[in-house]
Design a protein around this motif. Structure first.
Motif: not given
Ligand code: GLC
Length: 552
Positions: A44, A47, A87, A129, A151, A155, A185, A187-188, A229, A298-299, A423, A427
């Motif tokens: 990922d 990530y 995660h 996903f 995710f 993960q 940042r 994340d999630a 985020e 990037h998303d 995605r 990139r």
């Molecule tokens: C955030 C990231 C994304 C990633 C997700 C899971 O949304 O921007 O790219 O897939 O977290 O970590």
């Protein structure tokens, strides 16, 4: 600017060498995509973390990171890194111990001997996903248990109902900020707390946890800023600034995904109705918090607009979403856009969009079909969208490559571990050859680079663009036009006016005159650096033009 270190210029040292390129554009803040160790196969984009603090060899070493941070600080540039708080990868030491049967570490994740509890969760959990990683639980053979994987299946979601997880994660957060990071940042972060019977996003307990991270960090690194985020419904995003008991004690910054998605909606419809409708109904954010405004990242681009507003502007919600997917994902011959659908869910009809800004705006099609009109329109649209995020109030974020009009990168289709995640279309590797062309003002990358650079330069000279007073929206009688005013107590006001249509659009100038922007029927536009003349009291905005009008 947001960038992938390896795709930008090989590694951390390579990035350091290119800081002058970024400074030349006017960039003074970098978000580096994950640089810590990750599984060899699908990960990922980093990530899926194998470590929160060890720099992956492909990017260099911790010493390289510390040197980069120091060099950036000397150049008055800020550094942001991710904290993947929700995660770890299935190769993270805790996950490995859990898989080997260690019950202590099994309790760091949501693990279950059978499907009873997972099935209860699944009744209300959405899928992030649905195509590449359907369901929210994965069976781990070594452990002989199910583990929650919201995710990707590699993960593993951390179980914050176990207080030890919070303590350990806090330790990693402290180590991370100790490496010279200015902004973290998160994340999630909307997913931090899980509860049967709910969608397990934005739950009050998640806010308590974020606030607890914030308060602890405050005592040892009070200068560090947190970014949420949270790509969730507009009302829910605001909660990450802190509300009620956590007021002022969560994140200082959040992504303005609402504005981003609405801008793409305006590109496809050439209308600003839904944009105004949503922005007008959005409660204001707290004064001490700000947005990151962006065009692409990037998303994917989600279409999470409120159905009610779509109906209120006169469209059918499901039909409208279908149209947007068709427009951006090559289902309409006349559309200039070359994007793809991301994670289409046939049961709900939901899908998201992926592709680079330039390709979504018509540059790729224009070049392929040698259609100069399309190429020029795409360039104007790239500048238009960047002109908005640079003037709307907040931190404007440029996605690396967009400053050169980089089109889709299809090379991910040849890589087994990336193929199922479109995605990667957006990139790309940095095109240093195109970059050489930036001094050639006639080349496409040169034109885009220099026009965005000039907007950044203007922005830097005007205090009015700082996020002190929220933008004031105006709705002239023209559904193709977007107008807002930036006000300041210490600087001249600026009126931003843009046209999302392919034809010239006229708006009544009398109210602009009443606001004090006009002299002898003339207006001063900072973007073109020229005078704009009003005829018969009407202001003409050219196709895809953005004006930054300043009073005399
Ligand atoms: C955030 C990231 C994304 C990633 C997700 C899971 O949304 O921007 O790219 O897939 O977290 O970590």
């Amino acid at each position: 600017m947001q960038l992938y270190v390896d795709r930008f210029n090989k590694d951390l040292k390579g990035l350091e060498e290119k800081l002058p390129y970024l400074q030349n554009l006017g960039v003074n803040f970098l978000h580096l995509m994950p640089i810590t160790t990750r599984p060899k196969g699908a990960n990922d984009g980093g990530y899926a973390v194998n470590s929160y603090i060890n720099v992956d060899k492909r990017f260099g070493s911790k010493t390289d990171l510390l040197r980069l941070a120091e060099n950036m600080h000397q150049k008055k540039m800020y550094l942001m890194l991710d904290f993947v708080v929700n995660h770890t990868s299935d190769e993270f030491p805790w996950a490995k111990k859990a898989a080997a049967g260690d019950e202590k570490y099994q309790s760091y994740y949501y693990t279950y001997v059978d499907r009873m509890i997972p099935d209860e969760f699944e009744k209300s959990l959405p899928e992030v996903f649905p195509q590449s990683s359907p369901g929210n639980f994965t069976f781990n053979k070594d452990m002989n248990k199910w583990v929650m994987t919201v995710f990707n299946d590699y993960q593993w979601d951390l179980n914050y109902s176990n207080p030890e997880v919070f303590m350990e994660m806090l330790r990693y957060l402290v180590l991370l900020v100790n490496m010279g990071v200015d902004m973290v940042r998160f994340d999630a972060l909307a997913f931090l707390w899980k509860k049967i019977g709910t969608v397990s996003q934005n739950l009050p307990e998640a806010h308590v946890l974020i606030s607890l991270f914030r308060l602890c960090l405050q005592t040892i690194a009070p200068g560090v800023v947190l970014l949420a985020e949270a790509i969730v419904a507009p009302m829910d995003v605001l909660k990450y600034f802190g509300q009620g008991v956590t007021s002022g004690n969560e994140c200082e910054v959040a992504y303005n995904a609402t504005l981003m998605a609405l801008l793409w909606n305006s590109v496809a419809t050439k209308k600003t109705l839904l944009l105004y409708k949503n922005l007008r109904n959005l409660p204001s954010k707290p004064e001490d918090g700000t947005w990151i405004n962006y065009v692409r990242c990037h998303d994917d681009i989600g279409l999470g607009f409120d159905d009610r507003y779509i109906y209120e502007v006169g469209w059918d919600a499901a039909g409208h979403r279908r149209f947007l997917l068709d427009y951006f994902a090559q289902k309409l011959d006349w559309s200039p856009s070359i994007g793809q659908i991301f994670m289409y869910n046939p049961t709900t009809g939901d899908g998201r969009i992926t592709g680079s800004a330039a390709s979504l705006l018509g540059l790729e099609k224009g070049l392929k079909t040698q259609n100069d009109k399309l190429v020029n329109e795409a360039i104007d649209k790239i500048v238009l969208l960047h002109g908005i995020i640079l003037s709307y109030g907040g931190i404007p974020m440029i996605y690396a490559g967009d400053e050169l009009g980089t089109i889709n990168d299809y090379s991910y289709l040849n890589e087994k571990d990336k193929r199922s995640d479109s995605r990667w279309l957006n990139r790309p590797h940095h095109n240093w050859q195109a970059t050489e062309a930036i001094n050639n003002k006639g080349s496409i990358p040169g034109i885009i680079f220099n026009r965005i650079k000039s907007l950044i330069e203007i922005r830097k000279t005007r205090a009015v663009f700082a996020d002190q007073i929220p933008p004031v929206l105006y709705e002239p009688n023209n559904s193709h036009v977007f107008v807002f005013e930036r006000k300041s107590n210490s600087d001249k006001n600026i009126l931003v006016a843009c046209n999302f249509d392919e034809k010239d659009q006229l708006i009544d100038g009398s109210w602009i005159e009443a606001l004090g922007y006009v002299q002898k029927s003339r207006l001063k536009d900072l973007v073109s650096g020229s005078q704009i003349k009003m005829n018969s009291g009407l202001l003409n905005i050219k196709p895809y033009q953005i004006l930054w009008l300043e009073s005399y």
